[in-house]
Design an enzyme around this catalytic site. Structure first.
Site, PDB file in Angstrom:
ATOM      1  N   SER A 102       0.254  -1.057   0.051  1.00 53.73           N
ATOM      2  CA  SER A 102       0.029  -0.148   0.295  1.00 53.73           C
ATOM      3  C   SER A 102       1.302   1.416  -0.091  1.00 53.73           C
ATOM      4  CB  SER A 102      -0.738   0.510   1.121  1.00 53.73           C
ATOM      5  OG  SER A 102      -1.939  -1.497   1.162  1.00 53.73           O
TER       6      SER A 102
ATOM      7  N   ARG B  32       1.524   7.833   5.638  1.00 53.01           N
ATOM      8  CA  ARG B  32       0.967   6.915   6.388  1.00 53.01           C
ATOM      9  C   ARG B  32      -0.949   7.306   6.292  1.00 53.01           C
ATOM     10  NH1 ARG B  32       1.531   2.177   9.888  1.00 53.01           N
ATOM     11  NH2 ARG B  32       3.881   2.323   9.437  1.00 53.01           N
TER      12      ARG B  32
ATOM     13  N   HIS C  95      -2.949   6.552   3.058  1.00 54.90           N
ATOM     14  CA  HIS C  95      -3.116   4.554   4.139  1.00 54.90           C
ATOM     15  C   HIS C  95      -4.086   4.537   4.673  1.00 54.90           C
ATOM     16  CE1 HIS C  95      -2.143   1.096   5.603  1.00 54.90           C
ATOM     17  NE2 HIS C  95      -2.213   0.859   4.884  1.00 54.90           N
TER      18      HIS C  95
END
Length: 222
Positions: A21, A44, A47
């Site tokens: 990812s 992050r 994500h």
């Protein structure tokens, strides 16, 4: 691939999905102006939300990441505005650094105090955290309630409160953008924010997990 063991997914399959990812985010994000450690946090967050607008909406004060990592390595408490942040944080990852998350928004004394002075629970929860000595030197994590962030800013201004770091990402339409704009004017308190109305507990959790990962990397290299 990172060699972190404490701040990774617990299974090899989970780790592979997360790394894949991140690789997709890196390949699709286009250009950005973040420093390497800042990008670990923004990536992050993207994500966690599948929202590439956080490339640009996310801003950092000078040395915010460095200070945040140092606070984590020192075991600084995390004070959240809502329970969702505490539930979302990985307890084993926090335990590795001896960190305990705190939130008081549903405590009966907080609710009673808010009713008594016609305030919000979020404000009174931050007052309780301050009374317990958790805010000075702690990490303040706000993902939902702008009034919690505004109260912390008042304490900094009027009571010389000195949090180690503020992750200020309240979401919404009333005072959310304005509270983050005000936070961004601070010169002596490190902060990480998302500009505008977008924010939320999920983003705060993602940012804190990224800081935990960076702290483990530094711990291993040190």
């Amino acid at each position: 691939m990172t060699t972190n063991s404490k701040t990774e997914q617990l299974t090899q399959a989970g780790q592979q999905i997360e790394h894949d990812s991140f690789a997709i985010v890196d390949s699709e994000v286009g250009s950005h102006t973040y420093q390497q450690d800042q990008w670990q946090i923004v990536r992050r967050m993207i994500h966690a939300t599948a929202d590439f607008e956080f490339n640009g909406l996310t801003e950092f004060s000078d040395n915010a990441v460095e200070v945040g990592v140092r606070a984590i390595l020192a075991g600084a408490p995390i004070v959240a505005d809502v329970e969702m942040i505490c539930v979302g944080l990985s307890q084993p990852r926090l335990a590795h650094f001896g960190i305990k998350p705190h939130q008081f928004i549903s405590d009966s004394d907080v609710i009673e105090a808010a009713r008594k002075v016609n305030s919000t629970r979020a404000v009174q929860a931050m007052c309780k955290a301050n009374q317990q000595g958790l805010l000075d030197g702690g990490i303040v994590a706000v993902g939902n309630a702008p009034t919690a962030l505004l109260e912390v800013l008042r304490m900094i201004r009027e009571e010389n409160l000195k949090p180690a770091l503020i992750v200020g990402m309240p979401v919404g339409f009333v005072s959310a953008a304005e509270s983050k704009d005000l936070l961004s004017t601070l010169k002596n308190t490190p902060w990480i924010i998302t500009r505008g109305r977008k924010g939320g507990s999920t983003l705060v959790v993602a940012a804190l997990h990224a800081l935990l990962s960076l702290a483990e990397s530094q711990q291993k290299s040190g």
